[in-house]
Design a protein around this motif. Structure first.
Motif, PDB file in Angstrom:
ATOM      1  N   TYR A 288     -13.492  -4.654  -8.415  1.00 35.98           N
ATOM      2  CA  TYR A 288     -12.493  -3.613  -8.705  1.00 35.98           C
ATOM      3  C   TYR A 288     -12.235  -3.398 -10.192  1.00 35.98           C
ATOM      4  O   TYR A 288     -11.438  -2.525 -10.556  1.00 35.98           O
ATOM      5  N   GLY A 289     -12.891  -4.175 -11.047  1.00 41.23           N
ATOM      6  CA  GLY A 289     -12.801  -3.975 -12.502  1.00 41.23           C
ATOM      7  C   GLY A 289     -11.380  -3.781 -13.002  1.00 41.23           C
ATOM      8  O   GLY A 289     -10.501  -4.598 -12.740  1.00 41.23           O
TER       9      GLY A 289
ATOM     10  N   MET B  67       0.843  -1.200   0.000  1.00 40.52           N
ATOM     11  CA  MET B  67       0.000   0.000   0.000  1.00 40.52           C
ATOM     12  C   MET B  67       0.877   1.249   0.000  1.00 40.52           C
ATOM     13  O   MET B  67       0.626   2.202  -0.728  1.00 40.52           O
ATOM     14  N   GLN B  68       1.919   1.190   0.812  1.00 31.17           N
ATOM     15  CA  GLN B  68       2.873   2.304   0.853  1.00 31.17           C
ATOM     16  C   GLN B  68       3.542   2.464  -0.514  1.00 31.17           C
ATOM     17  O   GLN B  68       3.735   3.577  -1.007  1.00 31.17           O
ATOM     18  N   LEU B  69       3.846   1.318  -1.135  1.00 29.99           N
ATOM     19  CA  LEU B  69       4.508   1.351  -2.447  1.00 29.99           C
ATOM     20  C   LEU B  69       3.635   2.077  -3.478  1.00 29.99           C
ATOM     21  O   LEU B  69       4.138   2.868  -4.283  1.00 29.99           O
ATOM     22  N   LEU B  70       2.318   1.824  -3.438  1.00 30.03           N
ATOM     23  CA  LEU B  70       1.426   2.505  -4.378  1.00 30.03           C
ATOM     24  C   LEU B  70       1.503   4.020  -4.176  1.00 30.03           C
ATOM     25  O   LEU B  70       1.542   4.788  -5.143  1.00 30.03           O
ATOM     26  N   ASP B  71       1.535   4.444  -2.898  1.00 29.46           N
ATOM     27  CA  ASP B  71       1.702   5.882  -2.599  1.00 29.46           C
ATOM     28  C   ASP B  71       3.042   6.389  -3.116  1.00 29.46           C
ATOM     29  O   ASP B  71       3.126   7.442  -3.752  1.00 29.46           O
TER      30      ASP B  71
ATOM     31  N   PHE C  31      -8.137  -7.409  -1.101  1.00 29.16           N
ATOM     32  CA  PHE C  31      -9.148  -6.357  -1.228  1.00 29.16           C
ATOM     33  C   PHE C  31      -8.696  -5.062  -0.532  1.00 29.16           C
ATOM     34  O   PHE C  31      -8.988  -3.964  -0.997  1.00 29.16           O
ATOM     35  N   ARG C  32      -7.976  -5.232   0.596  1.00 30.09           N
ATOM     36  CA  ARG C  32      -7.441  -4.059   1.291  1.00 30.09           C
ATOM     37  C   ARG C  32      -6.488  -3.298   0.337  1.00 30.09           C
ATOM     38  O   ARG C  32      -6.563  -2.077   0.208  1.00 30.09           O
ATOM     39  N   LEU C  33      -5.666  -4.057  -0.342  1.00 30.81           N
ATOM     40  CA  LEU C  33      -4.725  -3.441  -1.285  1.00 30.81           C
ATOM     41  C   LEU C  33      -5.456  -2.821  -2.476  1.00 30.81           C
ATOM     42  O   LEU C  33      -5.126  -1.717  -2.936  1.00 30.81           O
ATOM     43  N   LEU C  34      -6.484  -3.532  -2.948  1.00 25.93           N
ATOM     44  CA  LEU C  34      -7.210  -3.026  -4.122  1.00 25.93           C
ATOM     45  C   LEU C  34      -8.032  -1.780  -3.779  1.00 25.93           C
ATOM     46  O   LEU C  34      -8.252  -0.928  -4.644  1.00 25.93           O
ATOM     47  N   ASP C  35      -8.499  -1.677  -2.531  1.00 26.86           N
ATOM     48  CA  ASP C  35      -9.177  -0.433  -2.116  1.00 26.86           C
ATOM     49  C   ASP C  35      -8.238   0.749  -2.321  1.00 26.86           C
ATOM     50  O   ASP C  35      -8.632   1.804  -2.832  1.00 26.86           O
ATOM     51  N   LYS C  36      -7.002   0.536  -1.917  1.00 27.36           N
ATOM     52  CA  LYS C  36      -5.986   1.592  -2.040  1.00 27.36           C
ATOM     53  C   LYS C  36      -5.700   1.884  -3.521  1.00 27.36           C
ATOM     54  O   LYS C  36      -5.618   3.038  -3.939  1.00 27.36           O
TER      55      LYS C  36
ATOM     56  N   GLY D 111      -6.236   5.278  -8.263  1.00 25.29           N
ATOM     57  CA  GLY D 111      -6.335   5.092  -9.717  1.00 25.29           C
ATOM     58  C   GLY D 111      -5.188   4.230 -10.250  1.00 25.29           C
ATOM     59  O   GLY D 111      -4.763   4.408 -11.385  1.00 25.29           O
ATOM     60  N   SER D 112      -4.668   3.327  -9.426  1.00 27.03           N
ATOM     61  CA  SER D 112      -3.562   2.491  -9.916  1.00 27.03           C
ATOM     62  C   SER D 112      -4.014   1.050 -10.197  1.00 27.03           C
ATOM     63  O   SER D 112      -5.205   0.738 -10.107  1.00 27.03           O
ATOM     64  N   PHE D 113      -3.056   0.206 -10.517  1.00 27.75           N
ATOM     65  CA  PHE D 113      -3.376  -1.133 -11.024  1.00 27.75           C
ATOM     66  C   PHE D 113      -2.507  -2.189 -10.333  1.00 27.75           C
ATOM     67  O   PHE D 113      -1.310  -1.990 -10.145  1.00 27.75           O
ATOM     68  N   VAL D 114      -3.149  -3.304  -9.979  1.00 24.15           N
ATOM     69  CA  VAL D 114      -2.431  -4.412  -9.326  1.00 24.15           C
ATOM     70  C   VAL D 114      -2.620  -5.676 -10.169  1.00 24.15           C
ATOM     71  O   VAL D 114      -3.756  -6.072 -10.442  1.00 24.15           O
TER      72      VAL D 114
END
Ligand SMILES: Cc1cc2nc3c(=O)[nH]c(=O)nc-3n(C[C@H](O)[C@H](O)[C@H](O)COP(=O)(O)OP(=O)(O)OC[C@H]3O[C@@H](n4cnc5c(N)ncnc54)[C@H](O)[C@@H]3O)c2cc1C
Length: 283
Positions: free
Chosen positions: A130-131, A57-61, A93-98, A103-106
């Motif tokens: 999460y489409g 999650m931090q990495l996405l930030d 799901f916690r990660l995908l919420d973030k 507006g990022s992609f996992v």
């Protein structure tokens, strides 16, 4: 025993995110996008899996704050699939919420065949919620992949197609390279027809040339798909793709838990062993 990182640096960008940043910037400047993979798999301990989700999650930030063009790839066994499927799903799901918030992609990497069914089930559920913030990987060598490709292509999933990196028995996977290439081509056709943006992950010239010819002959625009390769392999080819107007993305692994990934790279191609020896003895 901790092996020296010098051994892995041909295929692994760095041991920390901060050291990876300049490498990502250099790729992005060449119009090459990145998928960052924090290395690790088969985590057996909940506190470690929780910590991994927090790190992702931090990495996405961090990716967003550093202005990098990069998505991330994860392995479900790193966020608890070996511990409990539901727990793993909640972590995802916690990660995908973030990811959705930013507006990022996992992308969910595909691991050995013991995890295929669970990975696909979890992906399908995530995709309904999460489409286009989540994608999956299909390994062409698995006998089951024809069915998985048609089911997932029908719903328009975001699929990375690769050959498959794990040693699997005859009963589970095709063993002969010409046959793997044939199904790879068949699946690519289906993905190009039915999904918005297939990701073609291979270093194999036969497949690459086939994709270039097939898309040109069928007037499929360069904007409809992407080539993906692994860090440390065929960088010049990726640069050429970007120059020629194709979408190009490099999968950049980093982190201290690099050994299993490194071993897979050595096992799949004998030339890779020479690459490593070369790096080690270079001044
Ligand atoms: C972006 C990406 C993501 C991946 N994700 C996954 C995943 O989630 N799960 C999984 O199981 N696997 C994954 N893989 C690995 C994949 O399954 C294969 O194991 C790996 O890519 C090797 O297959 P290949 O088609 O690239 O070429 P190979 O089968 O290794 O090689 C075939 C031929 O390609 C040419 N070639 C290969 N490498 C080079 C090179 N460096 N330079 C010049 N020619 C070369 C040679 O002619 C070679 O004989 C991923 C691969 C990529 C690129």
């Amino acid at each position: 025993m901790k092996l020296p990182f010098t051994l892995a640096q041909r295929f692994v960008a760095a041991e920390t995110f901060n050291e990876t940043i300049p490498k990502i910037i250099a790729f992005n400047k060449k119009n090459i996008k990145i998928t960052l993979d924090l290395l690790g798999e088969n985590v057996q301990d909940k506190s470690m899996a929780d910590e991994t989700v927090d790190t992702y999650m931090q990495l996405l930030d961090d990716i967003q704050n550093a202005g990098l063009t990069s998505s991330i790839s994860i392995k479900l066994t790193m966020i608890g699939l070996d511990i409990d499927e539901n727990y793993c799903k909640q972590n995802l799901f916690r990660l995908l919420d973030k990811a959705k918030e930013l507006g990022s992609f996992v992308r969910i990497d595909m691991e050995g065949s013991a995890y295929t069914q669970q990975t696909i089930e979890i992906f399908k559920e995530a995709f309904t919620i999460y489409g286009n913030h989540v994608g999956i990987v299909i390994q062409a060598y698995l006998h089951r992949s024809g069915d998985d490709i048609s089911e997932l292509a029908d719903v328009g999933a975001d699929i990375r197609l690769c050959k498959g990196a794990y040693k699997e028995p005859d009963l589970i996977a095709i063993q002969k390279m010409p046959e793997i290439r044939e199904v790879f081509k068949e699946y690519t056709k289906i993905l190009l027809e039915k999904t918005p943006f297939p990701r073609i992950a291979t270093h194999d010239d036969e497949l690459i040339n086939w994709v270039l010819n097939y898309t040109a002959e069928n007037n499929i625009s360069k904007d409809r798909f992407e080539f993906q390769m692994l860090y440390g392999l065929r960088e010049e080819t990726m640069e050429q793709f970007a120059k020629d107007g194709y979408h190009a993305r490099v999968y950049v692994p980093y982190g201290t838990m690099w050994f299993p990934y490194f071993k897979r790279r050595l096992m799949e191609r004998k030339e890779n062993i020479w690459f490593v020896l070369n790096t080690m003895f270079k001044k």
